[in-house]
Design a protein around this motif. Structure first.
Motif, mmCIF file in Angstrom:
data_model
loop_
_atom_site.group_PDB
_atom_site.id
_atom_site.type_symbol
_atom_site.label_atom_id
_atom_site.label_comp_id
_atom_site.label_asym_id
_atom_site.label_seq_id
_atom_site.Cartn_x
_atom_site.Cartn_y
_atom_site.Cartn_z
ATOM 1 N N GLY A 15 1.331 -8.051 6.522
ATOM 2 C CA GLY A 15 1.775 -8.259 7.835
ATOM 3 C C GLY A 15 1.723 -7.163 8.690
ATOM 4 O O GLY A 15 1.801 -7.131 9.959
ATOM 5 N N ALA A 16 2.134 -5.958 8.321
ATOM 6 C CA ALA A 16 2.190 -4.739 8.852
ATOM 7 C C ALA A 16 0.859 -3.992 9.169
ATOM 8 O O ALA A 16 0.975 -3.097 9.903
ATOM 9 C CB ALA A 16 3.126 -3.769 8.257
ATOM 10 N N GLY A 17 -0.424 -4.517 8.796
ATOM 11 C CA GLY A 17 -1.387 -3.984 9.080
ATOM 12 C C GLY A 17 -2.052 -3.071 7.973
ATOM 13 O O GLY A 17 -3.101 -2.274 8.058
ATOM 14 N N TRP A 18 -1.485 -3.086 6.831
ATOM 15 C CA TRP A 18 -1.919 -2.420 5.516
ATOM 16 C C TRP A 18 -3.237 -3.167 4.606
ATOM 17 O O TRP A 18 -3.120 -4.578 4.765
ATOM 18 C CB TRP A 18 -0.807 -2.105 4.558
ATOM 19 N N THR A 19 -3.844 -2.479 3.956
ATOM 20 C CA THR A 19 -5.018 -3.095 3.416
ATOM 21 C C THR A 19 -5.016 -2.642 1.885
ATOM 22 O O THR A 19 -4.939 -1.467 1.589
ATOM 23 C CB THR A 19 -6.357 -2.983 4.073
ATOM 24 N N ARG A 20 -5.000 -3.767 1.014
ATOM 25 C CA ARG A 20 -5.002 -3.198 -0.353
ATOM 26 C C ARG A 20 -6.468 -3.082 -1.031
ATOM 27 O O ARG A 20 -7.377 -3.509 -0.534
ATOM 28 C CB ARG A 20 -4.829 -4.586 -1.275
ATOM 29 N N SER A 21 -6.505 -1.977 -1.493
ATOM 30 C CA SER A 21 -7.613 -0.992 -1.887
ATOM 31 C C SER A 21 -7.964 -1.760 -3.297
ATOM 32 O O SER A 21 -7.461 -2.595 -4.035
ATOM 33 C CB SER A 21 -7.597 0.266 -2.269
ATOM 34 N N GLU A 22 -9.442 -1.741 -3.326
ATOM 35 C CA GLU A 22 -9.868 -2.297 -4.788
ATOM 36 C C GLU A 22 -9.637 -1.414 -5.785
ATOM 37 O O GLU A 22 -9.437 -1.863 -6.953
ATOM 38 C CB GLU A 22 -11.334 -2.390 -4.816
ATOM 39 N N GLN A 23 -8.997 -0.238 -5.464
ATOM 40 C CA GLN A 23 -8.865 0.807 -6.616
ATOM 41 C C GLN A 23 -7.439 0.866 -7.064
ATOM 42 O O GLN A 23 -6.608 0.098 -6.294
ATOM 43 C CB GLN A 23 -9.263 2.093 -6.383
ATOM 44 N N THR A 24 -7.136 1.152 -8.133
ATOM 45 C CA THR A 24 -5.682 1.359 -8.547
ATOM 46 C C THR A 24 -5.348 2.863 -9.185
ATOM 47 O O THR A 24 -6.520 3.674 -9.392
ATOM 48 C CB THR A 24 -5.458 0.169 -9.868
ATOM 49 N N TRP A 25 -3.988 3.084 -9.154
ATOM 50 C CA TRP A 25 -3.801 4.273 -10.068
ATOM 51 C C TRP A 25 -2.810 3.891 -10.968
ATOM 52 O O TRP A 25 -1.655 3.524 -10.697
ATOM 53 C CB TRP A 25 -3.209 5.043 -8.912
ATOM 54 N N TRP A 31 -2.539 0.606 -1.367
ATOM 55 C CA TRP A 31 -2.569 -0.076 -0.038
ATOM 56 C C TRP A 31 -2.525 1.086 0.706
ATOM 57 O O TRP A 31 -2.058 2.254 0.873
ATOM 58 C CB TRP A 31 -1.120 -0.724 0.173
ATOM 59 N N THR A 32 -3.434 1.048 2.032
ATOM 60 C CA THR A 32 -3.869 2.104 2.931
ATOM 61 C C THR A 32 -3.562 1.546 4.242
ATOM 62 O O THR A 32 -3.689 0.228 4.593
ATOM 63 C CB THR A 32 -5.566 2.498 2.497
ATOM 64 N N ASN A 33 -3.345 2.374 5.172
ATOM 65 C CA ASN A 33 -3.211 2.355 6.280
ATOM 66 C C ASN A 33 -3.822 3.340 7.226
ATOM 67 O O ASN A 33 -3.037 4.285 7.476
ATOM 68 C CB ASN A 33 -1.759 1.958 6.911
ATOM 69 N N GLY A 34 -5.176 3.219 7.427
ATOM 70 C CA GLY A 34 -5.804 4.726 7.823
ATOM 71 C C GLY A 34 -5.629 5.663 6.808
ATOM 72 O O GLY A 34 -6.156 5.565 5.651
ATOM 73 N N ALA A 35 -5.251 6.709 7.081
ATOM 74 C CA ALA A 35 -5.100 7.938 6.304
ATOM 75 C C ALA A 35 -3.966 7.858 5.361
ATOM 76 O O ALA A 35 -3.880 8.711 4.293
ATOM 77 C CB ALA A 35 -5.273 9.283 6.882
ATOM 78 N N GLN A 36 -3.236 6.780 5.449
ATOM 79 C CA GLN A 36 -1.886 6.804 4.678
ATOM 80 C C GLN A 36 -1.929 5.942 3.358
ATOM 81 O O GLN A 36 -2.894 4.762 3.665
ATOM 82 C CB GLN A 36 -0.801 6.261 5.601
ATOM 83 N N GLU A 37 -1.463 6.312 2.491
ATOM 84 C CA GLU A 37 -1.485 5.774 1.249
ATOM 85 C C GLU A 37 -0.076 5.149 0.523
ATOM 86 O O GLU A 37 0.777 6.235 0.699
ATOM 87 C CB GLU A 37 -2.220 5.984 0.140
ATOM 88 N N VAL A 38 0.333 4.043 -0.026
ATOM 89 C CA VAL A 38 1.300 3.700 -0.936
ATOM 90 C C VAL A 38 0.914 3.001 -2.146
ATOM 91 O O VAL A 38 -0.042 2.532 -2.002
ATOM 92 C CB VAL A 38 2.397 2.976 -0.067
#
Length: 371
Positions: A15-25, A31-38
């Motif tokens: 809801g805050a505009g983040w997108t889940r990446s197909e990759q994992t760690w 989850w990415t939001n531009g250059a930011q990752e969590v």
């Protein structure tokens, strides 16, 4: 801090505009939001889930520039609207205010919600049992305080389990009413050349302005913050509504002006306006004009004069009239400047939210020669 589940965290990020990446760690979702990752743990109950979620909150705290506890609350409780109040703290030690000042501010906040709730819940839609609904809503609001360089209070407004944007729940309607009324009052007191009560919607009462004035710090300033529940989108923006220094006395003056305006019209309203409907005409002078070019409140004029209605005695009134358009508004402005009398024919209304009582006919305005 509230217990957070992976599902709630993922819902918040989406809801805050983040997108889940197909990759994992290491099994965690990225989850990415531009250059930011969590990183979000793959599921609840893992041994390091709590530590990873704390890391995520610390990262979001930096990205969103607000406390982690506040973000955690939004994640855990998606159906809580939030309003906050802040004013400069002037006593020692830091983060504390005098008891009388704190109690007065809390009473002011309570009165603001009570007045907004009565305005909404005593409308036709909620007419039945409205007093009980007001009491129930007020009893469900939660109060939280923080220790900082400011006296700060946060109120949480529950929206219930089933919500709809088409028919918002009472809590949202009440907070939206409070927001709109406070915004109108702030515009009125923040500009030196503001038109005062002439620019306010009818829902703004003397009591509402008095309640706002009790929130003012010694320099007259304070802030009201609004953040709408992510589980029920609102057309109103999140943000802080700042009342500048000097607002306290200005709010008290506005309250007295509103009260005087009501006292002036109250005896006539009781005697002459009950059951008034249909075609009416007012003959007199234009005392004030108002045109909000960026909103729906367009082409209002206040006329003091003789009100004529069918089968009613002639009465002296001060009334707001809605004109049909810009041309008529310009004519009324000219009449006001030249101290000319006007006659306006139209229909009586009690439904307008901007203090209007007559809707002028398309050709209902006439400028009369001065006797």
């Amino acid at each position: 801090m509230a217990d957070l589940g992976v599902g709630a965290v993922s819902s918040y990020l989406s809801g805050a505009g983040w997108t889940r990446s197909e990759q994992t760690w290491n099994g965690a979702a990225i989850w990415t939001n531009g250059a930011q990752e969590v990183l979000v743990p793959p599921r609840d109950g893992l041994g390091d889930s709590a530590a990873r979620l704390k890391d995520l909150l610390r990262a979001l705290e930096g990205f969103e520039s607000r406390p982690a506890d506040e973000i955690a609350r939004d994640i855990a409780y998606p159906l809580l609207d939030t309003t906050s109040y802040r004013a400069p703290a002037v006593s020692q030690p830091d983060g504390f205010v005098r008891l009388e000042s704190g109690l007065e501010a809390l009473q002011g906040l309570h009165d603001l919600f009570r007045i907004a709730a009565q305005t909404v819940l005593r409308s036709q839609h909620f007419a039945a049992g409205s007093d009980a609904l007001v009491t129930e809503l007020l009893s469900g609001i939660h109060l939280g305080t923080t220790t900082s360089q400011q006296f700060s209070v946060t109120l949480l407004v529950p929206l219930g389990d089933e919500t709809s944007a088409a028919q918002p729940p009472p809590g949202r309607r009440v907070l939206a009413e409070l927001y709109g009324a406070a915004a109108a009052v702030r515009r009125s007191v923040a500009r030196p050349a503001s038109p005062g009560i002439d620019s306010l919607p009818e829902s703004v009462s003397p009591g509402f302005c008095t309640a706002l004035s009790t929130l003012a710090a010694p320099d007259g300033s304070f802030e009201l913050g609004f953040r709408w529940a992510r589980g029920l989108p609102s057309p109103l923006p999140d943000g802080v509504m700042g009342f500048p220094p000097g607002s306290g006395p200005a709010l008290r003056d506005l309250s007295e002006e509103l009260r005087g305006d009501q006292d002036e019209q109250l005896p006539v309203v009781a005697a002459a306006s009950r059951d008034l409907a249909g075609p009416v005409s007012i003959l007199g002078r234009v005392e004030a004009l108002h045109d909000n070019e960026i909103g729906t409140d367009r082409w209002r004029v206040k006329v003091r004069g003789a009100l004529r209605a069918e089968n009613r005695p002639l009465t002296r009134r001060v009334l707001w009239v809605r004109l049909p358009g810009q041309a008529a508004y310009d004519e009324a402005l000219s009449a006001h400047r030249n101290h000319q009398q006007v006659q306006i024919d139209g229909l009586w209304t009690a439904e307008d939210t901007h203090r209007v009582r007559i809707i002028a006919d398309p050709d209902g305005l006439r400028i009369l020669e001065n006797p």
